[in-house]
Design a protein around this motif. Structure first.
Motif, PDB file in Angstrom:
ATOM      1  N   GLU A 134       0.821  -1.223   0.000  1.00 55.33           N
ATOM      2  CA  GLU A 134       0.000   0.000   0.000  1.00 55.33           C
ATOM      3  C   GLU A 134       0.855   1.272   0.000  1.00 55.33           C
ATOM      4  N   ASN A 135       2.148   1.128   0.234  1.00 54.10           N
ATOM      5  CA  ASN A 135       3.005   2.319   0.199  1.00 54.10           C
ATOM      6  C   ASN A 135       3.772   2.448  -1.109  1.00 54.10           C
ATOM      7  N   VAL A 152       3.378   3.279  -5.112  1.00 53.16           N
ATOM      8  CA  VAL A 152       2.447   3.879  -6.075  1.00 53.16           C
ATOM      9  C   VAL A 152       3.112   3.903  -7.440  1.00 53.16           C
ATOM     10  N   LEU A 200       5.853   7.245   0.772  1.00 55.74           N
ATOM     11  CA  LEU A 200       5.509   6.407  -0.373  1.00 55.74           C
ATOM     12  C   LEU A 200       6.731   6.191  -1.263  1.00 55.74           C
ATOM     13  N   SER A 239      -0.833  -2.559  -6.502  1.00 58.08           N
ATOM     14  CA  SER A 239      -0.446  -1.562  -5.495  1.00 58.08           C
ATOM     15  C   SER A 239      -1.387  -0.396  -5.766  1.00 58.08           C
ATOM     16  N   TYR A 240      -1.096   0.783  -5.220  1.00 60.99           N
ATOM     17  CA  TYR A 240      -1.854   1.965  -5.646  1.00 60.99           C
ATOM     18  C   TYR A 240      -1.297   2.415  -6.993  1.00 60.99           C
ATOM     19  N   GLY A 241      -2.154   2.930  -7.848  1.00 59.54           N
ATOM     20  CA  GLY A 241      -1.663   3.324  -9.162  1.00 59.54           C
ATOM     21  C   GLY A 241      -2.543   4.350  -9.834  1.00 59.54           C
ATOM     22  N   MET A 242      -1.947   5.116 -10.720  1.00 61.30           N
ATOM     23  CA  MET A 242      -2.740   6.048 -11.519  1.00 61.30           C
ATOM     24  C   MET A 242      -2.242   6.044 -12.963  1.00 61.30           C
TER      25      MET A 242
END
Lengths: 350, 618
Positions: free
Chosen positions: A60-61, A63, A104, A80-83
């Motif tokens: 979760e850390n 990105v 992060l 994971s987190y992504g954009m």
């Protein structure tokens, strides 16, 4: 999990929580990977997913931010987190995220069109600021997603759908560009050499600040075999850079580098000059002219193509400097809103 | 010599000079003295975009108008009662605005043959009788200043530079302004350069004493303090109020504030102000361009900040690409547009309201964005908090409209009780594994809140909520890529419904006896001018109602009913009828537009004329 351990961590992760026990499979999302069969992106994705657990950071850390293009689909496949953002803008978006969240680990996935054409401005400024982001530029020297137009790294005279008579533009050398943009960490690797790619990713993660990695990536549909001359581990033009080691390449390492006129590097038979004249690779030189000279060895015919870390010099990262300014300002306590609103010149009525 | 004192209920002064003459500083100081004295006031700085246009030329003229009164006022005033002209260019550029019979103070030293020629005066207007309609006070301001400073061992140039303080001293005497604030200010500003400090103070006193002793001024004026609502006041410009509103909103939402910005007139002062307040945890990032400025803000929003980007029209158009991504990813983002005259570069230092349709529709696809507008300089504070409320509650970009007039204009501000400001942290919560993961262990990043239709704000660092977002159409609920036709139709409508459903207070109408047949409806910075015009019309016996829109998207729910309950609706705008177009399209009401696009606020008199013109046909 989630203990910050400043000791023994890679340099870009000192403020990121610690986690162990993750494996490559933990970073595979449930989305079906949809690149063309044989695309170099598959290999890079697999190498990246297998590398991420070595960060020892919680999922979760981490990105992953991308722009637009074939390579920029990558965040969808990483759990994971992504954009997946806008064409060319990933370094800008990642800058805001990294500058405000030092806990992060932020990775930017981009391509030659995304980073060097529409997003050229964001890339160079993110590099000079030394924001704590790691930029992976998948260079296939072609526009894939829009079906095969020439890119800013295509060779001059490239015949494509948009240049039936050959392209007129002179290409960028991404490593030279990054060095010119004051990047503190610059490297190059190849999609098909997983071990090398992962070693470069580790070196990037161990660098506090912006890291730029050009990855030669094959597009089997629109620019197949663009990097064929250096794909074999024994390719004669491939120069594997290793910090602290003399630069040797060619058959049985028979070639080395010496300084020629005007500071350019030139390939010579290693036994033709005294050993003291042969260049020993040093990534820590503050003056980027050596790294730049290395980058200029990269000819279009791949007669000399260095891969590995070109430059890695310590410089405070933008986000850490910003955090330090905030911390200093708050030494005497937090701001008082009522006091701020009143200012110095008030008056009473009634 | 005892001077006669004449009492006035209001005065409008305009200081005009070369951009290098310090007119903005002079105006600011007179304003501050006036504020401390207790008058109500409103100001209008007007300056060229060039930092130092050639000295003595018309393009180089800078002016500052101040309206102050013993009652509450709404505008910087239409035409000055007193014009201070520091040189022939300032006279020529401003004298046509001065009504006949009013006071004109001219600095005769600057009326040299060369300076006169520069602006096309064949003869000296002070001497040729062309100013005979005015009450001219011919004062050699420069030489009097130099004379007062002759024993201070200053260069002639340094001595001359203090002439604005001589003028300020003279005007401060003329209107009985308290001098302490200015003297303290000079000490703060020039304390480290004692010779300059002393020169300015001496010049100020010399100006004051000149007024007291010379026969050129036989009358002093008095404007009594205004009976404002009790409380603690300060004077504030729109840009400062906006910056403070953002800091307050971040505190109220319990979020860190992040500003990504690129310098642009007239918005840069918001960046300057916020960059000073690191004590409040404010992160300011001066980006390489407007696109990076908004991009960095969106990145910070993804990370859980109250994220803001500030600009003016030419920058806003560049940000719209990222605004679209914010619509698609449904992340909170405040985009501040301090509007200026366009199109293109337009007139950077002049005001306009012509970005309304850009704010509403300037993006590709169906891309609804809430729009909020500030009505006065101090109202920028409240408007910023409202923009933040909408952004965080509904997880949406919000465009906050200010303009050049609000940005640089100032007015007294009754300081709010900080404890009484709304607690924005009640309006949203970050998603957590406990609150947002279903029994099946699945996190659905586009599952909407049934009340607000907002999606969860799941920030990196939150375990179990790892997800990917982007500009590609997403499956309802799951948020994964979807090209399904019906899903797209559903998502387009869901995003629209979310914005349409934003809770917005009803529009209040000021219609004292409820018998008005005409409603004057405005938005943004025309609030003061419309209000002043309506007062005039009412004093003249007309019945007129006034309403002013804070929310341009969505409109207040009662707007249609309000519009239909009046025989005529007049919509004054500093554009060619953008709100009018929206009202006609949405409510099928045949509103009457009144438009002037001169880079300046409306004058109350012209609006009153428009009101009376419409009423003559009712």
């Amino acid at each position: 999990m989630s203990e910050v351990s400043p000791h023994g961590r890679l340099a870009s992760l000192t403020l990121v929580p610690h986690a162990t026990g993750l494996a490559a499979k933990d970073f595979k999302s449930d989305q079906e990977v949809r690149w063309c069969p044989g695309c170099g992106d598959y290999a890079i994705l697999a190498a990246f997913q297998a590398f991420l657990p070595t960060l020892e950071a919680p999922r979760e850390n981490i990105v992953v931010v991308s722009g637009i293009g074939c390579s920029s689909r990558l965040p969808y496949y990483v759990n994971s987190y992504g954009m997946h953002s806008i064409h060319g803008r990933a370094p800008a978006i990642a800058t805001g995220l990294a500058a405000s969240r030092p806990d992060l680990s932020v990775w930017v996935i981009t391509g030659d069109g995304d980073a060097l054409s529409i997003g050229g401005n964001h890339l160079i400024h993110a590099l000079r600021r030394n924001v704590n982001i790691k930029v992976l530029l998948f260079n296939n020297r072609i526009y894939g997603l829009t079906k095969g137009q020439y890119s800013p790294t295509s060779e001059q005279g490239k015949v494509t759908k948009s240049t039936p008579f050959g392209s007129l533009d002179y290409p960028f050398n991404p490593v030279s560009l990054a060095l010119g943009a004051e990047a503190s960490f610059v490297a190059r690797s190849v999609d098909s050499d997983r071990k090398h790619l992962q070693s470069v990713l580790t070196a990037a993660a161990d660098h506090q600040g912006a890291a730029f990695i050009e990855i030669f990536q094959n597009c089997p549909i629109f620019n197949d075999d663009a990097f064929a001359p250096i794909k074999e581990p024994s390719a004669p033009g491939l120069i594997r850079l290793s910090h602290g080691q003399p630069v040797r390449f060619g058959p049985d390492g028979s070639l080395g580098l010496t300084y020629g006129p005007y500071g350019a590097l030139q390939a010579v038979a290693a036994d033709s000059v005294p050993e003291s004249q042969l260049v020993v690779h040093d990534v820590t030189r503050d003056d980027p002219t050596y790294a730049f000279a290395l980058s200029r060895l990269d000819n279009r015919d791949f007669s000399h193509t260095p891969i590995g870390v070109f430059r890695s010099v310590p410089r405070p990262s933008y986000d850490s400097l910003m955090a330090a300014q905030l911390e200093k300002a708050r030494e005497g306590g937090e701001g008082d809103l009522a006091k701020l609103l009143a200012g110095n010149d008030t008056w009473e009525v009634g | 010599m005892t001077k006669q004192v004449q009492e006035l209920d209001h005065v409008i002064i305009r200081f005009a000079g070369d951009s290098g003459d310090g007119m903005q500083l002079t105006g600011d100081r007179f304003t501050q003295e006036t504020a401390v004295f207790g008058n109500d006031l409103s100001t209008l700085p007007n300056f060229p975009a060039e930092i130092r246009a050639p000295a003595g030329t018309l393009p180089g003229v800078s002016s500052f108008q101040l309206h102050f009164a013993d009652h509450d006022i709404l505008t910087p005033g239409d035409a000055p009662d007193v014009l201070v002209a520091m040189n022939p260019a300032a006279l020529k550029a401003n004298v046509t605005d001065l009504p006949r019979g009013k006071d004109l103070i001219v600095n005769t030293d600057e009326f040299t043959k060369r300076n006169l020629q520069k602006v096309g005066y064949d003869k000296n207007p002070i001497e040729d009788g062309s100013l005979s309609a005015y009450h001219v006070h011919a004062v050699p301001l420069t030489s009097l200043t130099v004379k007062a400073l002759q024993d201070q061992n200053l260069s002639r140039k340094d001595a001359e530079r203090a002439k604005n303080m001589f003028a300020l001293g003279l005007l401060s005497w003329l209107y009985g302004r308290p001098a302490e604030g200015t003297l303290n200010f000079l000490e703060q500003k020039f304390g480290k350069r004692p010779e300059i400090y002393k020169a300015n103070v001496t010049a100020f006193h010399a100006g004051w004493n000149f007024g007291e002793t010379t026969e050129a001024f036989s009358v002093r004026y008095e404007v009594k303090p205004a009976a404002l609502k009790p409380g603690t006041y300060r004077n504030i410009t729109g840009n400062t109020a906006l910056a403070y509103g953002l800091i307050a909103a971040a505190q109220l939402a319990k979020l860190p504030l992040f500003l990504g910005s690129y310098p642009i007139t007239p918005a840069s002062d918001v960046l300057h102000e916020l960059s000073r307040h690191k004590k409040f945890g404010v992160r300011t990032f001066q980006a390489e361009d407007e696109i990076s400025a908004v991009g960095s803000a969106l990145g910070a929003a993804f990370g859980g900040a109250l994220a803001v980007t500030t600009s003016s029209g030419p920058g806003i158009i560049l940000k719209m690409e990222t605004a679209g991504l914010a619509v698609s990813t449904e992340l909170p983002l405040i985009i501040v547009d301090v509007q200026r005259a366009g199109p293109s570069t337009g007139m950077p230092t002049k005001t306009e309201q012509a970005d309304l349709l850009l704010a509403l529709y300037g993006r590709n696809g169906e891309s609804p964005v809430p729009v909020v507008a500030a009505a006065s300089p101090s109202d920028c504070f409240n408007a910023a908090i409202e923009a933040a409320r909408i952004a965080v509650t509904y997880r949406t970009p919000v465009i906050l409209l200010s303009d050049g007039y609000l940005a640089n204009g100032s007015e007294p501000w009754l300081l709010p009780d900080v404890a009484a400001l709304p607690d924005l942290s009640q309006d949203f919560a970050f998603a957590t594994q406990e609150t947002h993961v279903n029994g099946d262990g699945e996190f659905r990043p586009f599952k909407r809140d049934p009340q607000t239709l907002a999606r969860p704000w799941a920030i990196p660092g939150t375990p179990g909520l790892e997800h990917r977002i982007g500009g590609i159409e997403k499956a309802d609920g799951a948020g994964t890529i979807s090209y399904d036709p019906d899903n797209h139709d559903l998502m387009v409508r869901a995003r629209q419904a979310k914005v349409d459903g934003i809770t917005v207070p009803d529009l209040e109408v000021d219609d004292p006896d409820g018998r008005a047949k005409l409603l004057v409806l405005g938005w943004g910075s025309t609030y003061g001018s419309i209000g002043a015009a309506i007062r005039r019309s009412r004093r003249a016996g007309y019945q007129v109602a006034q309403a002013h829109l804070r929310h341009l998207n969505p409109f207040p729910a009662n707007l249609g009913d309000v519009l239909r309950s009046y025989e005529k609706v007049l919509v004054p705008e500093i554009n060619l009828g953008q709100l009018a177009l929206l009202l006609r399209g949405k409510y099928l009401v045949d509103v009457i537009s009144y438009n002037r696009v001169r880079g300046l606020p409306f004058q109350a008199a012209e609006l009153a004329g428009a009101i009376e013109e419409v009423l003559s046909h009712v």
